[in-house]
Scaffold this motif. Structure first.
Motif, PDB file in Angstrom:
ATOM      1  N   TRP A   1      -6.214  -4.959   8.709  1.00 23.64           N
ATOM      2  CA  TRP A   1      -6.462  -3.503   7.685  1.00 23.64           C
ATOM      3  C   TRP A   1      -5.057  -2.916   7.249  1.00 23.64           C
ATOM      4  CZ3 TRP A   1     -10.761  -3.401   5.222  1.00 23.64           C
ATOM      5  CH2 TRP A   1     -11.240  -2.057   4.548  1.00 23.64           C
TER       6      TRP A   1
ATOM      7  N   THR B   1      -3.914 -12.561   7.592  1.00 23.36           N
ATOM      8  CA  THR B   1      -5.006 -13.322   7.940  1.00 23.36           C
ATOM      9  C   THR B   1      -5.013 -14.329   8.818  1.00 23.36           C
ATOM     10  OG1 THR B   1      -4.513 -14.966   6.110  1.00 23.36           O
ATOM     11  CG2 THR B   1      -5.541 -12.779   5.562  1.00 23.36           C
TER      12      THR B   1
ATOM     13  N   ARG C   1      -8.455  -8.416   0.937  1.00 22.50           N
ATOM     14  CA  ARG C   1      -9.137  -6.974   1.213  1.00 22.50           C
ATOM     15  C   ARG C   1      -8.433  -6.311   0.025  1.00 22.50           C
ATOM     16  NH1 ARG C   1      -4.221  -6.230   2.496  1.00 22.50           N
ATOM     17  NH2 ARG C   1      -3.250  -4.442   3.373  1.00 22.50           N
TER      18      ARG C   1
ATOM     19  N   ASN D   1      -8.004  -2.446  -0.121  1.00 19.22           N
ATOM     20  CA  ASN D   1      -8.188  -1.099   0.639  1.00 19.22           C
ATOM     21  C   ASN D   1      -8.644   0.062   0.011  1.00 19.22           C
ATOM     22  OD1 ASN D   1      -6.704  -2.929   2.648  1.00 19.22           O
ATOM     23  ND2 ASN D   1      -5.596  -1.017   3.395  1.00 19.22           N
TER      24      ASN D   1
ATOM     25  N   ASN E   1     -12.114   0.039   0.039  1.00 16.67           N
ATOM     26  CA  ASN E   1     -12.676  -0.321   1.506  1.00 16.67           C
ATOM     27  C   ASN E   1     -13.474  -1.538   1.393  1.00 16.67           C
ATOM     28  OD1 ASN E   1     -11.268   1.930   2.582  1.00 16.67           O
ATOM     29  ND2 ASN E   1     -12.997   3.308   1.776  1.00 16.67           N
ATOM     30  N   THR E   2     -13.035  -2.472   0.685  1.00 17.48           N
ATOM     31  CA  THR E   2     -13.852  -3.817   0.830  1.00 17.48           C
ATOM     32  C   THR E   2     -13.067  -4.838   1.196  1.00 17.48           C
ATOM     33  OG1 THR E   2     -15.185  -2.759  -1.132  1.00 17.48           O
ATOM     34  CG2 THR E   2     -15.209  -5.174  -0.617  1.00 17.48           C
ATOM     35  N   VAL E   3     -13.553  -5.981   1.761  1.00 23.35           N
ATOM     36  CA  VAL E   3     -13.071  -6.979   2.289  1.00 23.35           C
ATOM     37  C   VAL E   3     -14.193  -8.179   1.733  1.00 23.35           C
ATOM     38  CG1 VAL E   3     -12.794  -8.941   4.136  1.00 23.35           C
ATOM     39  CG2 VAL E   3     -12.291  -6.508   4.418  1.00 23.35           C
TER      40      VAL E   3
ATOM     41  N   CYS F   1     -20.290  -9.508   8.129  1.00 22.84           N
ATOM     42  CA  CYS F   1     -18.964  -8.831   8.362  1.00 22.84           C
ATOM     43  C   CYS F   1     -18.911  -8.184   9.536  1.00 22.84           C
ATOM     44  CB  CYS F   1     -18.648  -8.236   6.926  1.00 22.84           C
ATOM     45  SG  CYS F   1     -19.570  -6.854   6.551  1.00 22.84           S
TER      46      CYS F   1
END
Length: 119
Positions: free
Chosen positions: A52, A57, A71, A73, A76-78, A95
């Motif tokens: 995060w 990775t 991602r 940030n 707030n999504t991957v 996830c």
């Protein structure tokens, strides 16, 4: 933290899909997030993970060169971009998130999204 996965579906072999995992709640303390999958009759297996903080990775050997985790940030999504899909990629994809590696595993899980790859 709460996780909402989406983006699964039916695709032909060789095709692509992008999965999304939206995190909400105490996202500022997340250490990393990962994608796992579970095929029918098989155990759940690790697919990819992303830090995060610095975006580092790690991918499973079975998906290297085909899948990319990323991602956003701010959102707030991957994401999991899956290319050159194979029938053996068929699985429910989950996830997951954790606040620390000290626990040895992931503590928070999304509901799963089904990916079906036809031959």
């Amino acid at each position: 933290v709460q996780l909402q996965a989406s983006g699964g579906g039916l695709v032909q072999a060789g095709g692509s899909l992008r999965l999304s995992c939206a995190a909400s709640g105490r996202t500022f303390s997340i250490y990393d997030m990962g994608w796992f999958r579970q095929a029918p009759g098989k155990e759940r297996e690790f697919v990819a993970a992303i830090s995060w903080s610095d975006g580092g990775t790690y991918n499973a050997n079975s998906v290297k060169g085909r899948f990319t985790i990323s991602r956003d940030n701010a959102k707030n999504t991957v994401y999991l971009q899956m290319n050159s899909l194979k029938p053996e990629d068929t699985a429910v994809y989950y996830c997951a998130a954790r606040y620390s590696v000290a626990t040895g595993g992931y503590d928070y899980w999304g509901q799963g999204t089904l990916v079906t790859v036809s031959s």
